[in-house]
Design a protein around this motif. Sequence first.
Motif, mmCIF file in Angstrom:
data_model
loop_
_atom_site.group_PDB
_atom_site.id
_atom_site.type_symbol
_atom_site.label_atom_id
_atom_site.label_comp_id
_atom_site.label_asym_id
_atom_site.label_seq_id
_atom_site.Cartn_x
_atom_site.Cartn_y
_atom_site.Cartn_z
ATOM 1 N N ALA A 86 0.789 -1.550 -0.112
ATOM 2 C CA ALA A 86 -0.032 0.101 -0.011
ATOM 3 C C ALA A 86 1.021 1.040 -0.414
ATOM 4 N N VAL A 87 0.334 2.382 -0.775
ATOM 5 C CA VAL A 87 1.345 4.408 -0.845
ATOM 6 C C VAL A 87 0.483 3.796 1.041
ATOM 7 N N ALA A 88 2.371 4.815 1.672
ATOM 8 C CA ALA A 88 2.108 4.982 2.796
ATOM 9 C C ALA A 88 1.899 6.272 3.230
ATOM 10 N N THR A 89 0.943 6.342 4.447
ATOM 11 C CA THR A 89 0.810 7.756 4.723
ATOM 12 C C THR A 89 1.445 8.183 5.751
ATOM 13 N N GLY A 90 2.290 9.108 5.695
ATOM 14 C CA GLY A 90 3.114 9.943 6.845
ATOM 15 C C GLY A 90 4.281 8.802 7.186
ATOM 16 N N GLY A 91 5.323 8.824 8.037
ATOM 17 C CA GLY A 91 5.982 8.657 8.584
ATOM 18 C C GLY A 91 7.388 8.798 7.650
ATOM 19 N N PRO A 92 8.133 7.198 8.305
ATOM 20 C CA PRO A 92 9.324 7.733 7.061
ATOM 21 C C PRO A 92 8.918 6.859 5.736
ATOM 22 N N TRP A 93 8.039 5.903 5.360
ATOM 23 C CA TRP A 93 7.646 6.054 3.916
ATOM 24 C C TRP A 93 6.773 7.150 3.164
ATOM 25 N N ASP A 94 6.123 7.782 3.469
ATOM 26 C CA ASP A 94 5.088 8.520 3.484
ATOM 27 C C ASP A 94 5.170 8.791 1.400
ATOM 28 N N GLY A 95 4.721 8.351 1.572
ATOM 29 C CA GLY A 95 4.057 8.668 -0.544
ATOM 30 C C GLY A 95 4.181 7.521 -1.306
ATOM 31 N N GLU A 96 5.040 6.441 -0.478
ATOM 32 C CA GLU A 96 5.967 5.377 -1.107
ATOM 33 C C GLU A 96 4.897 4.263 -1.504
ATOM 34 N N LEU A 97 5.089 3.570 -2.664
ATOM 35 C CA LEU A 97 4.324 2.096 -2.213
ATOM 36 C C LEU A 97 5.412 1.281 -1.533
ATOM 37 N N VAL A 98 4.504 0.428 0.184
ATOM 38 C CA VAL A 98 5.678 -0.548 0.709
ATOM 39 C C VAL A 98 4.971 -1.638 0.488
ATOM 40 N N VAL A 99 6.060 -2.780 0.210
ATOM 41 C CA VAL A 99 5.847 -3.742 -0.432
ATOM 42 C C VAL A 99 5.811 -5.204 0.809
ATOM 43 N N LEU A 100 5.163 -5.015 1.408
ATOM 44 C CA LEU A 100 5.147 -6.055 2.921
ATOM 45 C C LEU A 100 4.854 -7.503 2.834
ATOM 46 N N ALA A 101 5.298 -7.815 3.287
ATOM 47 C CA ALA A 101 5.779 -9.640 4.272
ATOM 48 C C ALA A 101 4.699 -10.361 4.927
ATOM 49 N N LEU A 102 3.532 -10.632 6.139
ATOM 50 C CA LEU A 102 3.016 -10.397 6.771
ATOM 51 C C LEU A 102 3.024 -12.005 6.882
ATOM 52 N N PRO A 103 2.522 -13.111 8.405
ATOM 53 C CA PRO A 103 1.888 -13.878 9.075
ATOM 54 C C PRO A 103 0.720 -13.682 8.859
ATOM 55 N N THR A 104 -0.069 -14.870 7.469
ATOM 56 C CA THR A 104 -0.881 -15.073 7.580
ATOM 57 C C THR A 104 -1.980 -14.544 9.109
ATOM 58 N N GLY A 105 -1.472 -15.164 10.043
ATOM 59 C CA GLY A 105 -2.515 -15.729 11.035
ATOM 60 C C GLY A 105 -2.485 -14.290 11.486
ATOM 61 N N ARG A 106 -1.429 -13.471 11.771
ATOM 62 C CA ARG A 106 -1.377 -12.104 12.662
ATOM 63 C C ARG A 106 -2.696 -12.159 12.862
ATOM 64 N N ALA A 107 -2.803 -10.809 13.742
ATOM 65 C CA ALA A 107 -3.818 -9.830 14.855
ATOM 66 C C ALA A 107 -4.614 -8.762 13.350
ATOM 67 N N GLY A 108 -6.309 -9.703 13.233
ATOM 68 C CA GLY A 108 -6.584 -8.028 12.051
ATOM 69 C C GLY A 108 -6.596 -8.294 10.830
ATOM 70 N N ILE A 109 -5.933 -9.773 9.937
ATOM 71 C CA ILE A 109 -5.766 -10.610 9.103
ATOM 72 C C ILE A 109 -6.908 -11.530 8.989
ATOM 73 N N GLU A 110 -7.817 -10.962 8.088
ATOM 74 C CA GLU A 110 -9.921 -12.252 8.295
ATOM 75 C C GLU A 110 -9.517 -12.942 7.102
ATOM 76 N N HIS A 111 -9.266 -14.608 6.661
ATOM 77 C CA HIS A 111 -9.696 -14.427 5.178
ATOM 78 C C HIS A 111 -11.157 -15.003 4.939
ATOM 79 N N LEU A 112 -12.088 -14.528 4.540
ATOM 80 C CA LEU A 112 -13.077 -14.714 4.212
ATOM 81 C C LEU A 112 -13.848 -15.406 3.745
ATOM 82 N N ASP A 113 -13.085 -16.830 3.004
ATOM 83 C CA ASP A 113 -13.406 -18.289 2.642
ATOM 84 C C ASP A 113 -14.563 -18.131 1.711
ATOM 85 N N ASP A 114 -14.945 -16.749 0.964
ATOM 86 C CA ASP A 114 -15.880 -16.821 -0.061
ATOM 87 C C ASP A 114 -15.780 -17.049 -1.532
#
Length: 410
Positions: free
Chosen positions: A176-204
Amino acid sequence: MTTTADDLRAPWRGRADGAERERWQAVADDLAARLAPGAADRDRENALPLEALEEIRHSGLAELLVPARHGGHGAHFETAFHVVRTIARADASLGQILGYHYLNQACVGFYGTDPERAARWFADSAAGQWIWSDAFNPVSPDLELVHAGGDAEYRLGGTKRFATGAAVADIVITGAVATGGPWDGELVVLALPTGRAGIEHLDDWDHLGYRASASGSVRFDQVRITADDVIGVDTGTPFSTVVTPGVQLLFGNIYLAIAQAALAQARELTLARRGSWFLSGVERYADDPVFARVIGELLARTTAVEALADRLNARYDEVVGLGHATTADDRAELEIAIAHLKVVATEVALDVTSRVFEVTGASSTASRNALDLHWRNVRTHSLHDPVEYKKIEVGAHFLTGAVQPISLYT
């Protein structure tokens, strides 16, 4: 061993030799033989292919492309694409998950900017036999990455659709493009554990095909992001964007595999047919020249696609091996060549998977045969991005030298 910036930018060097290809083809053949019998049931159940993914982990294929110095097998993309093709002939959904795994895991090399962090990602992935996926669908609404205080702490929010494999993976790539902070305005590529709090797989995911591909949506609800989750920033360099032609090359290989699988099953069904058509003058359907002609045409066209795919699989390693020395011209040449494959692989696979019924007859439409699975899979996935635009891409370059703007589809 010390990891250098150059190693980071080009973790894959050289070409696959015969020993490498033979070793991993044998592994893929064995795995495919075990996965194929359950493909129709996985499709009917439309459930997450958890047991099948465990088979892939245990085979050693998950760490195929991880450099040997980081605990992986140090293989090449040519080998990986052949492995994916083999698995996709057994089950296209699983082949897609595995292919996406390779390219998403490779984002560590394509987008990474910190050698130490890249080494850690590769080493941890190899040690844990991690499966990688993504939630990066560019036609879904953009995610929000908002600075939340500290040096580099953010919150990620939003929903991404069609996240193939994410629900069964260990790591999901997103950005996502960051808002604020050190990467403000840049497209930041992230690698996240799929079970992290707040990540929901909708099975749709409930579509015509690819029903065992775990392609449901992913919702991010104020997911905590730190610098440790950042692979890098997408600056649009020729090397970093080579990952996208790789995705299109993956599609071409999978469509080819589906056509090959349909032909193989059609052969079995035709040889098993009793009797013959009363006007044919032969005793068996398999000896009918009309049916031989249809199969011959479809097989010849599929073989032509295979030859092009094989050439481009090797070419991809050559370009990737250039690393940060990759030029815009290198990238454009690869993109256009792969677009040729995408066009012919799509059309041949759709034609083959439909017309095999002309040979196999009415009895082949019985649900127990699941011969329609090949067409449903390729019809569903080939709509990922309109092939007509690939034709325009190829034609415009031939006529005027035009190259389409770099995107997640070109």
